[in-house]
Scaffold this active site. Sequence first.
Site, short mmCIF file in Angstrom:
data_model
loop_
_atom_site.label_atom_id
_atom_site.label_comp_id
_atom_site.label_asym_id
_atom_site.label_seq_id
_atom_site.Cartn_x
_atom_site.Cartn_y
_atom_site.Cartn_z
N ASP A 1 65.82 -34.20 7.34
CA ASP A 1 66.01 -34.09 5.89
C ASP A 1 64.83 -33.34 5.28
OD1 ASP A 1 64.30 -36.30 6.49
OD2 ASP A 1 64.57 -37.05 4.44
N ASP B 1 58.50 -28.38 7.62
CA ASP B 1 58.60 -29.84 7.42
C ASP B 1 60.07 -30.23 7.31
OD1 ASP B 1 58.04 -32.48 6.85
OD2 ASP B 1 57.64 -32.12 4.73
N GLU C 1 63.49 -39.43 6.17
CA GLU C 1 62.02 -39.50 6.14
C GLU C 1 61.47 -39.19 4.77
OE1 GLU C 1 57.82 -38.34 6.50
OE2 GLU C 1 59.50 -37.12 5.78
N ASP D 1 54.91 -33.61 12.95
CA ASP D 1 55.30 -33.68 11.54
C ASP D 1 54.05 -33.63 10.66
OD1 ASP D 1 56.85 -33.91 9.26
OD2 ASP D 1 57.00 -36.09 9.36
N THR E 1 56.44 -38.76 -32.97
CA THR E 1 55.53 -39.82 -33.40
C THR E 1 56.09 -41.20 -33.06
OG1 THR E 1 56.52 -39.77 -35.60
CG2 THR E 1 54.55 -38.42 -35.25
N ARG F 1 45.05 -44.86 -1.15
CA ARG F 1 45.16 -44.50 0.27
C ARG F 1 44.15 -45.36 1.03
NH1 ARG F 1 49.69 -41.29 1.61
NH2 ARG F 1 50.24 -40.27 -0.34
N SER G 1 50.21 -40.16 5.00
CA SER G 1 50.75 -41.29 5.75
C SER G 1 52.05 -40.89 6.43
CB SER G 1 51.02 -42.47 4.81
OG SER G 1 49.86 -42.79 4.07
N HIS H 1 56.62 -29.45 0.98
CA HIS H 1 56.93 -30.15 -0.28
C HIS H 1 56.69 -29.26 -1.50
CE1 HIS H 1 56.70 -34.59 1.26
NE2 HIS H 1 57.09 -33.76 2.21
#
Length: 472
Positions: free
Chosen positions: A97, A129, A163, A192, A327, A340, A414, A442
């Site tokens: 994906d 990716d 993923e 990856d 406003t 992290r 991660s 990304h």
Amino acid sequence: MEKFLDYVEKHQNDFVERLRKAVAIPSVSGDPSHRPDVFRMADFLVQELKNLGADVETRDLGKQDWHGTSLDLPPIVLATVGNDPSKKTILVYGHYDVQPALLEDGWNTNPFELVEDEKNRLIGRGSTDDKGPVLGWINVVEAHKNLGLELPVNLKFCLEGMEESGSEGLDELIYKEADKYFKDVDAVCISDNYWLGTTKPCLTYGLRGVSYFHVKIKGPGADLHSGVFGGTVHEPMTDLFAIMSKLVDVHGKILIPGIYDQVRPLTDEEQAIYKDISFKIEELQSAVGNKTNIHEDIPKTLQSRWRNPSLSIHGVEGAFYNPGDKTVIPACVTGKFSIRTVPDMEPKKISQLVCKYIEDEFAKLGSKNTLNVHCTHDGNHWLSSPNHPNYVAAAKAVETVYNVKPDLTREGGSIPVTLSFQSALNKNVLLLPMGRGDDGAHSINEKLDRSNYVKGTQLLGTYLYEVSKVEL
């Protein structure tokens, strides 16, 4: 191995065409309208693997609750090439994906049409990716099949389609299949991630974890007019800004007491690794698009990115954010931030420290609004050893293909499945990247250099030869 390397070089155009077909499938897992395309991508991989003689099976993960809508989860594709009990068995993981991509986001080309530019960069969503690396493994299988050669190891595939949307269902499957499909696995290899820079390959032996938090502050029963109610009520947005401003300073130091107490001390051995890594501050500046780096010192920069915790503020839900002026006093706002985490920080302990600190700071405000703070996700850090035979084999493969010793790196991001495989299978996990640090995963104009795709395929295959020789 020489025949294999030569085959890859001569058939690189065929491999690029395979990647072109894959990129053309907009397998965006986070967009319900593209969920059928994710299934289509799974079918594409199943057919490619079957055409090469692999034993392929898929596992249904059931349904997903998407904000009240039930969606079918894409399958896990499991494939096996070879079952010789005298050979080692290597498990490779990847995902099929991709992140969303629209031409109007700023892409120079159609994101779902692979385009090779004058610099031999293969541009398209998913190119690096993670479709390029996944197809790299398939290219390895094809080369051996067409050469009439057996792979030096038994190869198992585990390919998922969620993923980019939290890998829903994958952990459960890994633990369920630990003594079944995965029972004979000797080591795991994941492609990856990316080189640190643009010129030198690396092996990655550590990843930071991530704990994500929501800070919700609720006040009036509905949004209010600032001209009528401004100055007469406690405003949730004002409270939220007061809280969020006390989380981290402008130099990246986390202000929550106790956060740094669990961080593993820096050893002399680790310090030496940072000194030998090929990296320039200019590479960071180029990736960022500006000279906003906190540190000028390279070891400090890398340590801040890899082995020290960081806190980032991500956004505010419920606030006015459109162009123009309005406003309004929002009745309820939610601030979002993440930490992290690194060895030896415990996610549950971090959540306790964060929640207590925010509750204490909110109490100091004397506000009559209500506060709710909670952790929505806590993925743990992961750390391996670059001295493990699996890594030694990969380092030899890098030297064979690239004629250089790889950098030994950790990463700030991660990859939760890394820890899942390590915990469930009790086997070493290697991160062996194909792409460069400037690939823009990304982001807009995501790319994979042709040379990285070709040599990366050679590297994956060469790693299999080297790992077949070592004691794991």
